[in-house]
Design an enzyme around this catalytic site. Structure first.
Site, short mmCIF file in Angstrom:
data_model
loop_
_atom_site.label_atom_id
_atom_site.label_comp_id
_atom_site.label_asym_id
_atom_site.label_seq_id
_atom_site.Cartn_x
_atom_site.Cartn_y
_atom_site.Cartn_z
N HIS A 130 0.87 -1.18 0.00
CA HIS A 130 0.00 0.00 0.00
C HIS A 130 0.91 1.23 0.00
O HIS A 130 2.01 1.20 0.55
CB HIS A 130 -0.84 -0.05 1.28
CG HIS A 130 -1.93 0.96 1.35
ND1 HIS A 130 -1.70 2.28 1.69
CD2 HIS A 130 -3.27 0.86 1.18
CE1 HIS A 130 -2.85 2.92 1.72
NE2 HIS A 130 -3.82 2.10 1.40
N ASP A 207 2.82 -4.32 8.26
CA ASP A 207 1.62 -3.52 8.03
C ASP A 207 0.43 -4.46 8.23
O ASP A 207 0.11 -5.26 7.35
CB ASP A 207 1.68 -2.96 6.61
CG ASP A 207 0.38 -2.27 6.20
OD1 ASP A 207 -0.61 -2.35 6.96
OD2 ASP A 207 0.36 -1.67 5.11
N GLN A 210 -4.77 -4.81 7.19
CA GLN A 210 -5.82 -5.71 6.69
C GLN A 210 -5.91 -7.01 7.47
O GLN A 210 -6.79 -7.83 7.20
CB GLN A 210 -5.58 -6.03 5.21
CG GLN A 210 -5.71 -4.84 4.28
CD GLN A 210 -7.11 -4.25 4.26
OE1 GLN A 210 -8.10 -4.91 4.59
NE2 GLN A 210 -7.22 -2.99 3.88
N LYS A 233 -10.46 -0.09 10.61
CA LYS A 233 -10.58 -1.30 9.79
C LYS A 233 -10.96 -2.52 10.62
O LYS A 233 -11.03 -3.63 10.12
CB LYS A 233 -9.29 -1.56 9.03
CG LYS A 233 -9.01 -0.49 7.95
CD LYS A 233 -7.82 -0.88 7.12
CE LYS A 233 -7.29 0.28 6.30
NZ LYS A 233 -8.10 0.56 5.11
N CYS A 371 -4.69 2.27 -3.75
CA CYS A 371 -3.43 2.76 -3.15
C CYS A 371 -2.29 1.77 -3.33
O CYS A 371 -1.41 1.64 -2.47
CB CYS A 371 -3.60 3.10 -1.67
SG CYS A 371 -4.69 4.48 -1.39
#
Ligand code: PLP
Length: 413
Positions: A130, A207, A210, A233, A371
């Site tokens: 991303h 990261d 998600q 999220k 993104c």
């Protein structure tokens, strides 16, 4: 004759009742919300926790000696404990509150990066990152003379090509990558990658934007040095997120921003800072956001993160199977080891037309590069359509989405 045993679904459909936003009609049709990778809807428990905080406890933290300030401080610091339990961090001080994943990664780049990287050092990323896990490193590279290297993506199946990993790790100082790709759904083998990076003396940053709300996450099992996530999220409010930073690294990192809250003593020319994590939290924090995120974590753990994972995966597999029957479809991401989303392009159907017509029928999906522009360049497509699921979505909604897609294809071809 044996009676057929119906297994209980991992997540009961009644969870939908907890989400007021899901009960509405869009353009005269029941809302089918498949844009969960962008942001999730919020359950009543989160909305009420935020309202209760503002109605009863609102004050600034760490400053007052009055009752409300004590309550606000306790609520904010309790939220830190809650996140620490959620991620199983060795200590509560390992949790730094940020605005989200983006700010968390920028914090690592601006503090750890600036203190530890210099001319010629290599920052190892992947082609599927991303922009939030790319641009901060580009900026750092421009400032320090460090260089970026990328683990390639194999192709439409969206896997990392790890053939040259040992050689790449041998050159690198930092490995930063997504746990789950927001564009492909790939679940990267981060525990294994962190172990190999550690063996090569490479610092790791995950990261988890998600993954944090979609599967069980334990930073000690993952073995990472940094991990970033966003509250919005995982059913929490916007504007709040987390950076997990291993304590030994935090101690050697300079502050991120300067201001109130992060200082122990200030003179006109110099200052002394609070120990971590407060050293990295300048200014009035998002107290209500932390309270809401804490309520969201309670909610997710009540459902069970294993159950959420089973449910999301089932919907993604179901959607993928249905999509495969479309003529001229190109589906991205791996068949196995995938998170709860499906990205695709349809021959002769422009993604913008697809999303606009789906919206007219109440179905919210996302189109574009999500993104991840370099990834889309690598795949040779300017945009994909993405349906991303969460535990409150159902197979019936996937069915509705497929029906809408069939209508759109019929109209446009
Ligand atoms: C993989 C990934 N990383 C980072 C981000 C950025 O998250 P935020 O905008 O909440 O900071 C996102 C958001 O979509 C994402 O999917």
């Amino acid at each position: 004759m044996t009676a057929e045993v119906q297994s209980e679904p991992a997540i009961p459909e009644t969870v939908r009742d907890d989400f007021p936003a899901l009960a509405q009609k869009i353009n005269g049709h029941p809302l089918v919300y498949f844009d969960n990778a962008a942001t999730t809807q919020k359950p009543r428990a989160v909305l009420e926790a935020v309202a209760k905080y503002y109605e009863h406890d609102n004050a600034n933290v760490h400053r007052g000696i009055h009752e409300l300030s004590n309550r606000a401080t306790a609520a904010y610091e309790d939220a830190r404990d809650r996140v620490a339990r959620f991620l199983n961090t060795p200590a509560r001080e390992d949790i730094i509150f940020t605005r989200g994943t983006t700010e968390a990664i920028n914090l690592v780049a601006a503090t750890w990066g600036a203190a530890n990287l210099s001319e010629g050092d290599i920052i190892l990323l992947t082609e599927m990152e991303h922009h939030s896990n790319l641009v901060p490193w580009q900026l750092l590279a421009q400032r320090t003379g460090a260089r970026l290297e990328f683990i390639p993506v194999t192709g439409d199946d969206g896997l990392l090509d790890l053939t040259d990993l040992e050689a790449r790790l041998g050159r690198a100082k930092l490995l930063s990558l997504a746990h789950i790709s927001n564009a492909l759904g790939t679940i990267n083998p981060v525990a294994d990658l962190c172990a190999r990076a550690r063996a090569a003396g490479v610092t790791t940053c995950i990261d988890a934007a998600q993954s944090a709300g979609h599967l069980p996450l334990d930073v000690q099992t993952l073995g990472c040095d940094f991990l970033a996530l966003s509250g919005h999220k995982l059913c929490g409010p916007t504007g709040i997120g987390v950076l997990y930073a291993r304590r030994e690294l935090q101690d050697a990192m300079p502050p991120y921003q300067g201001g109130g809250e992060m200082i122990a003593k200030v003179a006109l020319e110099t200052s002394e800072y609070h120990p971590p994590p407060h050293k990295f939290e300048a200014g009035t924090p998002n107290i209500a956001g932390a309270v809401g995120m804490s309520a969201a974590l309670d909610y997710l753990d009540e459902l069970g993160r294993e159950n959420i994972c089973v449910h999301d995966t089932d919907l993604a597999n179901y959607a993928r199977d249905q999509l495969e029957s479309f003529e001229g479809i190109r589906i991205f991401g791996p068949e196995e080891e995938r998170g709860g989303l499906v990205s695709f392009v349809l021959k002769d159907v422009h993604a913008l037309d697809l999303a606009t017509m789906a919206d007219q029928q109440g179905v919210a999906i996302r189109i574009g590069h999500h993104c991840t522009q370099p990834l889309h360049d690598r795949l040779g497509v300017p945009a994909t359509a993405r349906a991303s699921f969460y535990f409150y979505n159902t197979r019936a909604e996937v069915g509705r989405f497929i029906e809408v897609l069939q209508n759109v294809v019929q109209l446009l071809r």
